[in-house]
Design an enzyme around this catalytic site. Sequence first.
Site, PDB file in Angstrom:
ATOM      1  N   CYS A 358     115.704   8.617  42.557  1.00 31.95           N
ATOM      2  CA  CYS A 358     116.659   8.528  41.451  1.00 31.95           C
ATOM      3  C   CYS A 358     117.124   9.916  41.005  1.00 31.95           C
ATOM      4  O   CYS A 358     118.034  10.493  41.599  1.00 31.95           O
ATOM      5  CB  CYS A 358     116.067   7.715  40.313  1.00 31.95           C
ATOM      6  SG  CYS A 358     117.304   7.039  39.180  1.00 31.95           S
ATOM      7  N   ALA A 359     116.526  10.497  39.995  1.00 34.98           N
ATOM      8  CA  ALA A 359     116.908  11.839  39.560  1.00 34.98           C
ATOM      9  C   ALA A 359     116.777  12.841  40.694  1.00 34.98           C
ATOM     10  O   ALA A 359     117.599  13.745  40.850  1.00 34.98           O
ATOM     11  CB  ALA A 359     116.049  12.273  38.376  1.00 34.98           C
TER      12      ALA A 359
END
Length: 480
Positions: A358-359
Site C-alpha cells: 500500500c503506502a
Amino acid sequence: MNIPRLVVAAPSSGAGKTTVATGLIAALAARGLAVSPHKVGPDYIDPGYHGLAAGRPGRNLDAFMCGPERIAPLFLHGAAGADVAVVEGVMGLFDGASGRGELASTAHVAKLLRAPVVLVVDASSQSRSVAALVHGFASWDPEVRLAGVILNRVASDRHELLLREALEEGSGVPVLGSVRRSAAVATPSRHLGLIPAVERSAEALRAVADMGELIAASVDLDAVLALARTAPPLDGAGPWDPAAELAALSGPAGGAVGAGAGGAVGGAAGGGAPRIAVAGGAAFSFSYAENAELLAAAGAEVVPFDPLHADALPEGTAGLVIGGGFPELYVRELSANGQLRAAIAAFAAGGGPVSAECAGLLYLGRELDGLPMCGVLDGSARMTERLTLGYREAVALHDSPLARTGARLRGHEFHRTVCEPGAGERPAWGWRLPTGPHTEGFAGAAGAENVHASYLHLHWAGYPQLAATFTAAAAAYRAG
C-alpha cells in the site's frame, strides 16, 4: 494460566467503542494492572492508541486473514504475562466479512475467545428504546454472552435514569457505566479514520490519558474486572509461536516457500542473520507486530528506520520491507529526501529483495501526487475521492521474494489512492471482484524479480511462509 478478558462491542460503527476500549485499557493500567490490548479485524490505527494506553503493543485478531484456528493462540501470545485483556470489536457486533456470515465479526472472535461481551450503546437519541436494542443484541446469538452495557454520550442525570430504568425492566443486561458527552476526548479523523497515534505524539498521549480519566470516572471498573474474570480457560489452545509456525513448514507449503528456505527457515544459513530494514515512523506506521516476530524467528535481524529522517538504508541491509501508512500526507518530505530515495532505487536495481504494501507501493513508484518518489516501479499514484475497501482472496501470479506462483492468501485493501498502472507486466496478485477477474500489484521491477509491491495488506501470522521466503531471499542476496 487463564487470562481474564472481555470484548468491547457496539451495535454499529460510530458508537464510541474505541474511546471506551482505549479508556478502559488506560484506566485499568493506571491501577497498576498489566493490560493486553487487542483489536478485531485488520485496522492498524486503533491498536496504536491501545498500545499507548497499555504500554505494550496493540495486536489484531483477524479470523479472515489469519484463520479462526489461530485466534485463540494469537490472543494468548499477545496477552502473555497480562493481568487482563481488553479486545475492541469492529463495526457492529455481528458484522463480518461480506457475504460470509459471522466470519471475522466481533461476535465470531468473542466466541472463539469464550469472552464476555460489553456493548457500548450510543444513547444520545434514545431513552426507553435502548432496552429493545440491547435485548435484541443479547438474544440474537445464544453463543455470544452479552454480559454488560456501557451507555455512551448520555446527556444528563435524568437521561441516565431513564436509560437505566428501561434496561433494568426490559433487557436483563447490567449497566456497567454511563459516559457523558465530552469534547475533551474527541480524537481527530481524516479520510481513512482516526489520525494514527504515532502522528500525534504528545497530543495522542494526552488524548489517551483523558480517555482513561473519563472511563475511570464513568464506569464501574471493579464490575468490569469481575466480568473479565468469568471468562473460562481456552482449553486446547496454546500461545502462537512464530518459531514453531516456521518449523512446521515442510518444503513448499502452499507453494509459497522459496528455494533455500529449508536451510533458511532459520534464514541465515552460514554467515549470521541477514539484516532486514523495516520502514516505520509517521509515514509508514501500519504494521502487525507478528510480521517482525516471524522475520526474527526466520533468522533475520530486523532493523527499523524512518524514511522521513534517514538519509540511507541501515548499514548492511539485505532486505527491505515498506508497509502501509500515509505517505500522501508526507509526500513533500519523502520527495525531498533524495538521498534515501536514491539508496532504495539502487538497492532494488542491485537485486536487493523488497516487499512493499500500500503506502510502500506508492513510495516505490515514479511519483505521488506529482512529486518524485523512488522510481523503482513504473507507475505513478495520486489521491482520489474513491475509497477502495474490502477483504480479498488472492493468488500469486508470479514468483517474487515474498511468494511463489500459485500461493493463495487472504488480505485486505483500504486506500483512497490509485496507482497507474495498477499492475505491472508481472502482476503480484489475481483475485475476483463482482465485475470479474482482477490483477493487481508488481512482482518484479525493471525486468527483475526481487521486488514485490501491492495494495494488499497481509497478516503474516496467517501465512508464516512469507517470512521464510523473504528471509531466504535476503540471505541469498547477502551471500550474493
